[in-house]
Write a protein that holds these residues in place. Sequence first.
Motif: not given
Lengths: 638, 96
Positions: B20-22, B47-49, B54-55
């Motif tokens: 998740a951090r990266s 954050s689109p990334e 992640c989502l």
Amino acid sequence: MREVDRVAQVLTGYHGRYLRIDLSRQTVVEVTIPTNVLRECIGGTGLGTWILLREKAWQFEALDPRATLAFVFSPLVGSPITTSAKFALLARSPLTGRLNDSLSSSSFAIAGKRTGFDAIVVTGQAESLSTVVVDDGQVSLLDAANLQGYSAAQTEGELKRRLGSEFRCAAIGRAGENLVPFATVSNESRHAGRGGLGAVMGSKNLKALAVSGRKRVAFHDSQQLHQLAKRLSEESFGPATEKYRELGTISNMLTFNRLGTLPTRNFQQTTFEAAGDLAGEPNPDGSQSDQVIRTRASCAACTIGCEHIFHIPDQAAGVRIEYENLFSLGSLCGITDPQVVWRASALCDELGLDTISAGATIAFAMECAERGLLDEPALRFGNGPLLLELLTQIADREGLGAELSQGSRRLAEQIGSGSESFAPHVKGLEIPGYEPRVLRTMALGFAVGTRGADHNRSGAYEADFSSRVDRLQAGTEVVPAAIASEDEAVLMDSLIMCKFLRGVFPDRMAGMAELLAPVTGWNGLPEDLTQCGKRLVDARKHFNILAGWDRSEDTLPKRFLDELVPDGVGQGSSLTAGWMAEMVQAYYEARGWTKEGLLNSEQQRVLDELLSTECPETAPRAIPPRGSIEPGDVKESP
Amino acid sequence: MCLSDQNQPATVDVEFLGVARSRMGRDKVSVAARTLGELLSRLGAQSPEFARTCLDRSQLKPGLIANINGREFVEDESYVLKAGDCVIILSADAGG
């Protein structure tokens, strides 16, 4: 037609036989494994437990020449299923005196099964240091005296030069030769690490087992199997394995530190000030510190690729770093310099030492010295040069290392003065990197584990790291979670497949059954597997009971039951002896065992029936010598 | 004393660990949100990334989990946040 061949003819996924090699008599026998046994025990850990029980391996101490050591393959190995290139190694442990199964991966498993056997069992003791060669079913004995002192990797290289590049070898290093009770068995830079089965090989004068073969098994439905394998490989690139691929298990270091579950300075603390340095994670923008050069690798037949190799500046080869190395040789010993931990890990690999037991025993000795219970002024938390020196001394059983080479339980018995209360082990097996006072499901998993304190035979921490259980306050709700975790683990270790695939299956039992069906053709598997997992846990417990287990072994060291956690998120938390006893009792009850933790009469009857199944054997045949590795063959110094 | 009020967004710290951090490209951010679901949506907007990898709408994808203040693991997107909470986004599987 021989009975062993008749059984093999009707099976898919199996050869239906195991090989028993007696090094004392220098004979070999083929033993039929009946179909009902294969269905009940599957392979790997499950089949190995049945073999050890059938061979009455509990009768002999671990290092007695008559002890039994089993290399066991599985129905999935050799199939196109990702992560299935694994084997199990089982024997009575010299560290715990209880059943020990250690798993390793890669091409040795594939080559081993192609010898034409589902397991290779070794008993007895060779006259001198030897290598057993199993070449497409033919067994011979190669004198290995000239390999004495060689690392497993060097041994593997020399044997391939001598025997041919198609051979795969499982070998021991100096620690195994010197009977250190936490010595490993290694193949292709992978290690059957826990419980000291390297010492069992050493006690048999068995430097290595070299295998090669062309005997493939048939699969029940190859088309379906290939479709499943393709799907699973695709899913193994998904989010469930992302952590392992991108960062490796070492990413636990920062997570555990943040959650206050990182064992530090022999479990005196749960956070470590240098966790960030040890973790060596890339910066959030993806860049990496100049000090860290890392690459990735994977086992044979694996699409995950979880291995993260760190390059040590003045050494040619890199070293695979896992969370358990970082914790045991780092925070647990108070070591702040990551390069010391990398060097210590590389040294353990070279010498053939289990990093967890080695690090935990040294950490325990450091605490004893700091408390004045050991007169060793230099033995202090954070002393990196001494850590490196002690690892070599342990493997050679010299100096202070001779004392430490016993492991923390025996060392504590020798030191006395209350040190037993903080010797970090269960049943003699050193505790892995999960602080049990703040992970209550794992605490129970550690206490009742048949192998001792273990994060691979019980993944009970999964419940603690979820919304299902309050890891700091939970009561008997930990019991079903701990049981489910053990049942799942014993099945995964029997199929055998990598536990890093767990997250890929929405329903793990159904997922495992789906993989097994096209290999074996067995129907009704999900229900069977659920019962099978429970029976295999019963079988493992049965072995331990026969080997002398008693109720008092199912607990944690006193430190965890009466000392409060001093730091981190769980500051002030503790377990109590009463809590522990209540959980263990509830666990026995939920397993259907007696109040004393013994199997009930029906469980015993089922096992007795399975063990009384007739298994025709061939007549013993003599093992021919294969010569020796001449000095000229040896290209490297030990 | 700061009392929770479901109608007012609470300002909470969010820490990112591991994958998740990266994905987020940062160690830590502060976000105002009433619930975990709202917080995750706001992170996705930042954050689109992070949103892509992640989502799944306003929930974390399988393999990730949220933790409140290092103690409680939470999957329910309606979980009500309190001012001063620290939400940690991390990998759900701790094994290794």
